[in-house]
Design a protein around this motif. Sequence first.
Motif, PDB file in Angstrom:
ATOM      1  N   ARG A 236       0.818  -1.202   0.000  1.00 24.37           N
ATOM      2  CA  ARG A 236       0.000   0.000   0.000  1.00 24.37           C
ATOM      3  C   ARG A 236       0.863   1.268   0.000  1.00 24.37           C
ATOM      4  NH1 ARG A 236      -5.110  -1.256   0.652  1.00 24.37           N
ATOM      5  NH2 ARG A 236      -5.667   0.912   1.042  1.00 24.37           N
ATOM      6  N   ALA A 237       2.125   1.114  -0.296  1.00 28.05           N
ATOM      7  CA  ALA A 237       3.036   2.257  -0.294  1.00 28.05           C
ATOM      8  C   ALA A 237       2.670   3.261  -1.375  1.00 28.05           C
ATOM      9  CB  ALA A 237       4.470   1.781  -0.495  1.00 28.05           C
ATOM     10  N   THR A 238       2.918   4.518  -1.076  1.00 27.16           N
ATOM     11  CA  THR A 238       2.653   5.633  -1.984  1.00 27.16           C
ATOM     12  C   THR A 238       3.972   6.278  -2.398  1.00 27.16           C
ATOM     13  OG1 THR A 238       2.570   7.281  -0.221  1.00 27.16           O
ATOM     14  CG2 THR A 238       0.517   6.088  -0.690  1.00 27.16           C
ATOM     15  N   PRO A 239       3.955   7.184  -3.389  1.00 29.69           N
ATOM     16  CA  PRO A 239       5.174   7.933  -3.689  1.00 29.69           C
ATOM     17  C   PRO A 239       5.740   8.655  -2.466  1.00 29.69           C
ATOM     18  CG  PRO A 239       3.610   8.188  -5.486  1.00 29.69           C
ATOM     19  CD  PRO A 239       2.898   7.442  -4.397  1.00 29.69           C
ATOM     20  N   ALA A 240       4.861   9.159  -1.596  1.00 33.81           N
ATOM     21  CA  ALA A 240       5.334   9.829  -0.383  1.00 33.81           C
ATOM     22  C   ALA A 240       6.119   8.878   0.506  1.00 33.81           C
ATOM     23  CB  ALA A 240       4.143  10.411   0.391  1.00 33.81           C
ATOM     24  N   HIS A 241       5.694   7.625   0.600  1.00 36.58           N
ATOM     25  CA  HIS A 241       6.432   6.633   1.382  1.00 36.58           C
ATOM     26  C   HIS A 241       7.756   6.276   0.712  1.00 36.58           C
ATOM     27  CE1 HIS A 241       2.178   5.398   2.794  1.00 36.58           C
ATOM     28  NE2 HIS A 241       2.763   6.040   3.799  1.00 36.58           N
ATOM     29  N   LEU A 242       7.724   6.108  -0.600  1.00 38.57           N
ATOM     30  CA  LEU A 242       8.930   5.710  -1.320  1.00 38.57           C
ATOM     31  C   LEU A 242      10.016   6.779  -1.221  1.00 38.57           C
ATOM     32  CD1 LEU A 242       7.166   4.260  -4.490  1.00 38.57           C
ATOM     33  CD2 LEU A 242       8.391   2.932  -2.761  1.00 38.57           C
ATOM     34  N   VAL A 243       9.630   8.044  -1.336  1.00 40.21           N
ATOM     35  CA  VAL A 243      10.624   9.118  -1.339  1.00 40.21           C
ATOM     36  C   VAL A 243      11.181   9.387   0.054  1.00 40.21           C
ATOM     37  CG1 VAL A 243       9.141  11.144  -0.953  1.00 40.21           C
ATOM     38  CG2 VAL A 243      11.125  11.316  -2.497  1.00 40.21           C
ATOM     39  N   THR A 244      10.469   8.980   1.089  1.00 32.72           N
ATOM     40  CA  THR A 244      10.932   9.197   2.465  1.00 32.72           C
ATOM     41  C   THR A 244      11.494   7.930   3.103  1.00 32.72           C
ATOM     42  OG1 THR A 244       8.673   8.820   3.285  1.00 32.72           O
ATOM     43  CG2 THR A 244       9.346  11.112   2.905  1.00 32.72           C
ATOM     44  N   HIS A 245      11.692   6.882   2.321  1.00 35.46           N
ATOM     45  CA  HIS A 245      12.248   5.620   2.825  1.00 35.46           C
ATOM     46  C   HIS A 245      11.372   5.012   3.926  1.00 35.46           C
ATOM     47  CE1 HIS A 245      16.025   6.295   0.618  1.00 35.46           C
ATOM     48  NE2 HIS A 245      16.017   7.518   1.081  1.00 35.46           N
ATOM     49  N   THR A 246      10.074   5.216   3.834  1.00 31.61           N
ATOM     50  CA  THR A 246       9.152   4.656   4.829  1.00 31.61           C
ATOM     51  C   THR A 246       8.156   3.682   4.196  1.00 31.61           C
ATOM     52  OG1 THR A 246       7.617   6.534   4.605  1.00 31.61           O
ATOM     53  CG2 THR A 246       9.321   6.697   6.308  1.00 31.61           C
ATOM     54  N   ALA A 247       8.511   3.113   3.032  1.00 28.46           N
ATOM     55  CA  ALA A 247       7.592   2.220   2.330  1.00 28.46           C
ATOM     56  C   ALA A 247       7.610   0.808   2.886  1.00 28.46           C
ATOM     57  CB  ALA A 247       7.921   2.184   0.840  1.00 28.46           C
ATOM     58  N   GLY A 248       8.512   0.528   3.848  1.00 33.59           N
ATOM     59  CA  GLY A 248       8.607  -0.818   4.393  1.00 33.59           C
ATOM     60  C   GLY A 248       9.397  -1.760   3.511  1.00 33.59           C
ATOM     61  N   LEU A 249      10.228  -1.221   2.617  1.00 40.67           N
ATOM     62  CA  LEU A 249      11.016  -2.040   1.701  1.00 40.67           C
ATOM     63  C   LEU A 249      12.437  -2.215   2.223  1.00 40.67           C
ATOM     64  CD1 LEU A 249       9.961  -0.456  -1.717  1.00 40.67           C
ATOM     65  CD2 LEU A 249       9.105  -2.572  -0.691  1.00 40.67           C
ATOM     66  N   PRO A 250      13.082  -3.323   1.881  1.00 44.59           N
ATOM     67  CA  PRO A 250      14.495  -3.491   2.225  1.00 44.59           C
ATOM     68  C   PRO A 250      15.365  -2.597   1.356  1.00 44.59           C
ATOM     69  CG  PRO A 250      13.764  -5.302   0.852  1.00 44.59           C
ATOM     70  CD  PRO A 250      12.534  -4.483   1.155  1.00 44.59           C
ATOM     71  N   GLY A 251      16.649  -2.548   1.659  1.00 41.75           N
ATOM     72  CA  GLY A 251      17.548  -1.716   0.862  1.00 41.75           C
ATOM     73  C   GLY A 251      17.604  -2.139  -0.579  1.00 41.75           C
ATOM     74  N   LEU A 252      17.553  -3.436  -0.831  1.00 43.49           N
ATOM     75  CA  LEU A 252      17.574  -4.014  -2.170  1.00 43.49           C
ATOM     76  C   LEU A 252      16.594  -5.179  -2.210  1.00 43.49           C
ATOM     77  CD1 LEU A 252      21.442  -4.042  -2.724  1.00 43.49           C
ATOM     78  CD2 LEU A 252      19.803  -2.600  -3.965  1.00 43.49           C
ATOM     79  N   PRO A 253      16.101  -5.551  -3.393  1.00 43.96           N
ATOM     80  CA  PRO A 253      15.203  -6.708  -3.486  1.00 43.96           C
ATOM     81  C   PRO A 253      15.868  -7.973  -2.956  1.00 43.96           C
ATOM     82  CG  PRO A 253      15.172  -5.437  -5.532  1.00 43.96           C
ATOM     83  CD  PRO A 253      16.284  -4.872  -4.695  1.00 43.96           C
ATOM     84  N   ARG A 254      15.066  -8.904  -2.506  1.00 40.39           N
ATOM     85  CA  ARG A 254      15.581 -10.112  -1.863  1.00 40.39           C
ATOM     86  C   ARG A 254      16.489 -10.930  -2.778  1.00 40.39           C
ATOM     87  NH1 ARG A 254       9.969 -11.994   1.152  1.00 40.39           N
ATOM     88  NH2 ARG A 254      10.206 -10.681   3.012  1.00 40.39           N
ATOM     89  N   ASP A 255      16.187 -10.965  -4.071  1.00 41.98           N
ATOM     90  CA  ASP A 255      16.995 -11.787  -4.975  1.00 41.98           C
ATOM     91  C   ASP A 255      18.075 -10.986  -5.681  1.00 41.98           C
ATOM     92  OD1 ASP A 255      15.310 -10.289  -6.556  1.00 41.98           O
ATOM     93  OD2 ASP A 255      14.886 -11.913  -7.978  1.00 41.98           O
ATOM     94  N   PHE A 256      18.317  -9.738  -5.253  1.00 40.89           N
ATOM     95  CA  PHE A 256      19.308  -8.905  -5.929  1.00 40.89           C
ATOM     96  C   PHE A 256      20.699  -9.512  -5.837  1.00 40.89           C
ATOM     97  CE2 PHE A 256      22.539  -5.625  -6.007  1.00 40.89           C
ATOM     98  CZ  PHE A 256      22.182  -4.880  -7.130  1.00 40.89           C
ATOM     99  N   TYR A 257      21.079  -9.957  -4.665  1.00 42.24           N
ATOM    100  CA  TYR A 257      22.440 -10.464  -4.471  1.00 42.24           C
ATOM    101  C   TYR A 257      22.683 -11.733  -5.292  1.00 42.24           C
ATOM    102  CZ  TYR A 257      22.333  -7.129  -0.653  1.00 42.24           C
ATOM    103  OH  TYR A 257      22.203  -5.978   0.076  1.00 42.24           O
ATOM    104  N   ARG A 258      21.687 -12.584  -5.352  1.00 45.00           N
ATOM    105  CA  ARG A 258      21.842 -13.813  -6.135  1.00 45.00           C
ATOM    106  C   ARG A 258      22.023 -13.492  -7.612  1.00 45.00           C
ATOM    107  NH1 ARG A 258      18.119 -16.429  -8.890  1.00 45.00           N
ATOM    108  NH2 ARG A 258      16.383 -15.424  -7.791  1.00 45.00           N
TER     109      ARG A 258
END
Length: 361
Positions: A121-143
């Motif tokens: 349910r994240a919004t642009p406001a959440h994404l730009v303030t680092h409050t969207a509840g997302l990790p630093g990188l996607p889970r499969d990024f490192y793999r």
Amino acid sequence: MSGRSVLWPGQDYDPDPAPPPGDRAVPDEGALAERLTEAVAAADAPDVVFALSRAGRRLVRCGGTAPPPALPRQDLRYEIGSATKSFTGLLLTELIRRGVLTGGERAAVLLSAENVAQASRATPAHLVTHTAGLPGLPRDFYRRGLTAWTTNPYARYPAERVVDAFLRYRPRREPGTHWHYSNFGFAVLGHVLGAATGVPWEDLVVEHLLGPLGLTGTSLRPGDTDLDATGRRKDGVTPTPAFDPGGFQAAGAVRSTPHDLLTFLEAHLRPGDTPLAGALRSVRRPVLRRGRGHLEEDTVSWFRHPTGGGPLYFHSGATLGQQAFLGFRPDVGTALVAVCTRRYRARDPFVATAYGLLADL
């Protein structure tokens, strides 16, 4: 709760206007030049540029441990990494002011998710303030990026995979309740802005930021190698390939000259002289308080720290072989750009040197 968005850019806002010229001490250019020279030496990197603007006057000092490149260091384009986020935050603010979006729309809806009910349910406001509840990188990024870890891991993660990873992610916390710095979130934000406007992030930046501000020395992708600085590995000698952000353009694609970056910061100091006056004032507004006691403040583009005379705004960034620091202080009418080649080392002095120089002015 580690962070919550408390304000959002709306009407013109000027929280910390620069003092009248009569209240400002006349800069001692000789002393400033000496301090810049000392900062260049302290960075101890192959190529270093410290560029300062104070009361409308610029001072630039260059150096480095590597032989001078064919083009003067101050004229090269440098990868600024995560400092790109200051451009993306300004772009979002300008689009909000133009009425293109409000910042409160669900990102998943703007991305036309099929299973919106299950998506974040994240919004642009959440994404730009680092409050969207997302990790630093996607889970499969490192793999996916592991085989290219020393060259270009982000290039292995294209735009469509960034969007798909976001739509599949199920945050553990509700958006807006927790702050966690996220390249993932800013990458998603770039694609959300593209979906909302029908125009790719790169073209939006050119149309709404680079063109109006006259940033002709700024690019969003590698170009002529004679114009782009060459990154170095930790040994300070071995070159790194030009950074390819893959689908993370909005989080780290900008490469620019020190003079263009000073122009960008000077626009924040004197927004009334630009076509983006309202947005430039708005991105100085604190929108988030976080940390212990909620004493740290962020805007949609900058980290905001107090000094004896007023707030200091800054953002730093790094790619595999280059680093950058951008900062400005309205109270003394000063902006500082610092760029260098070579990635962070243990106890790397570069960012601390740049921050300390700006804080002490």
